[in-house]
Design a protein around this motif. Structure first.
Motif, PDB file in Angstrom:
ATOM      1  N   GLY A  35       0.811  -1.199   0.000  1.00 32.24           N
ATOM      2  CA  GLY A  35       0.000   0.000   0.000  1.00 32.24           C
ATOM      3  C   GLY A  35       0.848   1.254   0.000  1.00 32.24           C
ATOM      4  O   GLY A  35       1.988   1.245   0.468  1.00 32.24           O
ATOM      5  N   PHE A  37       0.687   5.301   1.241  1.00 37.96           N
ATOM      6  CA  PHE A  37       0.048   6.254   2.138  1.00 37.96           C
ATOM      7  C   PHE A  37       0.757   7.588   2.005  1.00 37.96           C
ATOM      8  O   PHE A  37       1.879   7.661   1.503  1.00 37.96           O
ATOM      9  CB  PHE A  37       0.118   5.778   3.591  1.00 37.96           C
ATOM     10  CG  PHE A  37      -0.597   4.487   3.850  1.00 37.96           C
ATOM     11  CD1 PHE A  37      -1.859   4.487   4.431  1.00 37.96           C
ATOM     12  CD2 PHE A  37      -0.021   3.273   3.519  1.00 37.96           C
ATOM     13  CE1 PHE A  37      -2.529   3.302   4.682  1.00 37.96           C
ATOM     14  CE2 PHE A  37      -0.676   2.080   3.761  1.00 37.96           C
ATOM     15  CZ  PHE A  37      -1.936   2.099   4.346  1.00 37.96           C
ATOM     16  N   GLU A  46      -3.347   9.618   4.994  1.00 43.57           N
ATOM     17  CA  GLU A  46      -4.309   9.160   4.010  1.00 43.57           C
ATOM     18  C   GLU A  46      -3.833   7.869   3.363  1.00 43.57           C
ATOM     19  O   GLU A  46      -2.645   7.713   3.060  1.00 43.57           O
ATOM     20  CB  GLU A  46      -4.508  10.207   2.911  1.00 43.57           C
ATOM     21  CG  GLU A  46      -5.128  11.507   3.367  1.00 43.57           C
ATOM     22  CD  GLU A  46      -5.310  12.477   2.217  1.00 43.57           C
ATOM     23  OE1 GLU A  46      -6.466  12.878   1.960  1.00 43.57           O
ATOM     24  OE2 GLU A  46      -4.292  12.819   1.559  1.00 43.57           O
ATOM     25  N   PHE A  47      -4.756   6.965   3.149  1.00 42.02           N
ATOM     26  CA  PHE A  47      -4.518   5.732   2.408  1.00 42.02           C
ATOM     27  C   PHE A  47      -4.727   6.052   0.931  1.00 42.02           C
ATOM     28  O   PHE A  47      -5.837   6.411   0.521  1.00 42.02           O
ATOM     29  CB  PHE A  47      -5.484   4.661   2.899  1.00 42.02           C
ATOM     30  CG  PHE A  47      -5.352   3.304   2.260  1.00 42.02           C
ATOM     31  CD1 PHE A  47      -4.188   2.893   1.641  1.00 42.02           C
ATOM     32  CD2 PHE A  47      -6.424   2.421   2.313  1.00 42.02           C
ATOM     33  CE1 PHE A  47      -4.082   1.636   1.072  1.00 42.02           C
ATOM     34  CE2 PHE A  47      -6.332   1.163   1.754  1.00 42.02           C
ATOM     35  CZ  PHE A  47      -5.159   0.768   1.133  1.00 42.02           C
ATOM     36  N   ASP A  50      -3.823   0.543  -2.825  1.00 38.24           N
ATOM     37  CA  ASP A  50      -3.210  -0.743  -2.514  1.00 38.24           C
ATOM     38  C   ASP A  50      -2.999  -1.536  -3.801  1.00 38.24           C
ATOM     39  O   ASP A  50      -3.522  -1.188  -4.864  1.00 38.24           O
ATOM     40  CB  ASP A  50      -4.028  -1.552  -1.501  1.00 38.24           C
ATOM     41  CG  ASP A  50      -5.411  -1.957  -1.994  1.00 38.24           C
ATOM     42  OD1 ASP A  50      -6.143  -2.594  -1.209  1.00 38.24           O
ATOM     43  OD2 ASP A  50      -5.777  -1.644  -3.147  1.00 38.24           O
ATOM     44  N   TYR A 106      -1.450  -3.009   8.232  1.00 37.88           N
ATOM     45  CA  TYR A 106      -0.181  -2.816   7.525  1.00 37.88           C
ATOM     46  C   TYR A 106       0.934  -2.842   8.562  1.00 37.88           C
ATOM     47  O   TYR A 106       1.105  -1.896   9.337  1.00 37.88           O
ATOM     48  CB  TYR A 106      -0.200  -1.513   6.741  1.00 37.88           C
ATOM     49  CG  TYR A 106      -0.938  -1.644   5.437  1.00 37.88           C
ATOM     50  CD1 TYR A 106      -0.258  -1.965   4.268  1.00 37.88           C
ATOM     51  CD2 TYR A 106      -2.315  -1.476   5.375  1.00 37.88           C
ATOM     52  CE1 TYR A 106      -0.922  -2.105   3.072  1.00 37.88           C
ATOM     53  CE2 TYR A 106      -2.992  -1.619   4.182  1.00 37.88           C
ATOM     54  CZ  TYR A 106      -2.293  -1.934   3.031  1.00 37.88           C
ATOM     55  OH  TYR A 106      -2.963  -2.074   1.832  1.00 37.88           O
ATOM     56  N   TRP A 109       6.514  -0.537   7.460  1.00 38.90           N
ATOM     57  CA  TRP A 109       6.485   0.750   6.774  1.00 38.90           C
ATOM     58  C   TRP A 109       7.874   1.189   6.374  1.00 38.90           C
ATOM     59  O   TRP A 109       8.856   0.905   7.067  1.00 38.90           O
ATOM     60  CB  TRP A 109       5.872   1.822   7.684  1.00 38.90           C
ATOM     61  CG  TRP A 109       4.450   1.551   8.039  1.00 38.90           C
ATOM     62  CD1 TRP A 109       3.975   0.615   8.920  1.00 38.90           C
ATOM     63  CD2 TRP A 109       3.304   2.225   7.520  1.00 38.90           C
ATOM     64  NE1 TRP A 109       2.605   0.659   8.973  1.00 38.90           N
ATOM     65  CE2 TRP A 109       2.167   1.637   8.130  1.00 38.90           C
ATOM     66  CE3 TRP A 109       3.134   3.260   6.609  1.00 38.90           C
ATOM     67  CZ2 TRP A 109       0.881   2.067   7.838  1.00 38.90           C
ATOM     68  CZ3 TRP A 109       1.851   3.688   6.323  1.00 38.90           C
ATOM     69  CH2 TRP A 109       0.744   3.092   6.938  1.00 38.90           C
TER      70      TRP A 109
END
Length: 119
Positions: A35, A37, A46-47, A50, A106, A109
């Motif tokens: 994903g 972000f 904010e997403f 994906d 998730y 990162w």
């Protein structure tokens, strides 16, 4: 250790394009959903989008639909975010992350890459 490293950010003018890359190591890349972000200072995260192991996306942020596309190269363990027609409101730190299928969390990162769009 699992590492996700974003690159490709920079300073551009409104209407320009950028391609972000996220290189993964320490995992079997194709097993995971990736994903993108973003987060601007003082704003909530904010997403953006994906992408699953077969290259399909199930979600795009409404404000980027038609302008951003994501893809992945499993052989290179890299996911990409192509950003076209950039707007000043796209200015943010962009992060990639991954999760396991059937798990909405998730877990890992990257460090983020700065995208700044001037008007």
């Amino acid at each position: 250790q699992v590492q996700l490293v974003e690159s490709g950010g920079g300073l551009v003018q409104a209407g320009d394009s950028l391609r972000l890359s996220c290189a993964a190591s320490g995992l079997t890349f194709s097993r995971y959903v990736m994903g993108w972000f973003r987060q601007a200072p003082g704003k909530e995260r904010e997403f953006v989008v994906d992408i699953n192991w077969s290259g399909e996306s199930t979600y795009y942020l409404d404000s980027v639909k038609g302008r951003f596309t994501t893809s992945r190269n499993n052989a290179k363990k890299t996911v990409y975010l192509q950003m076209n027609s950039l707007k000043p409101e796209d200015t943010a730190v962009y992060y990639c992350a991954f999760r396991e299928p059937q798990d909405a969390n998730y877990k890992f990162w990257g460090q983020g890459t700065q995208v700044t769009v001037s008007s």
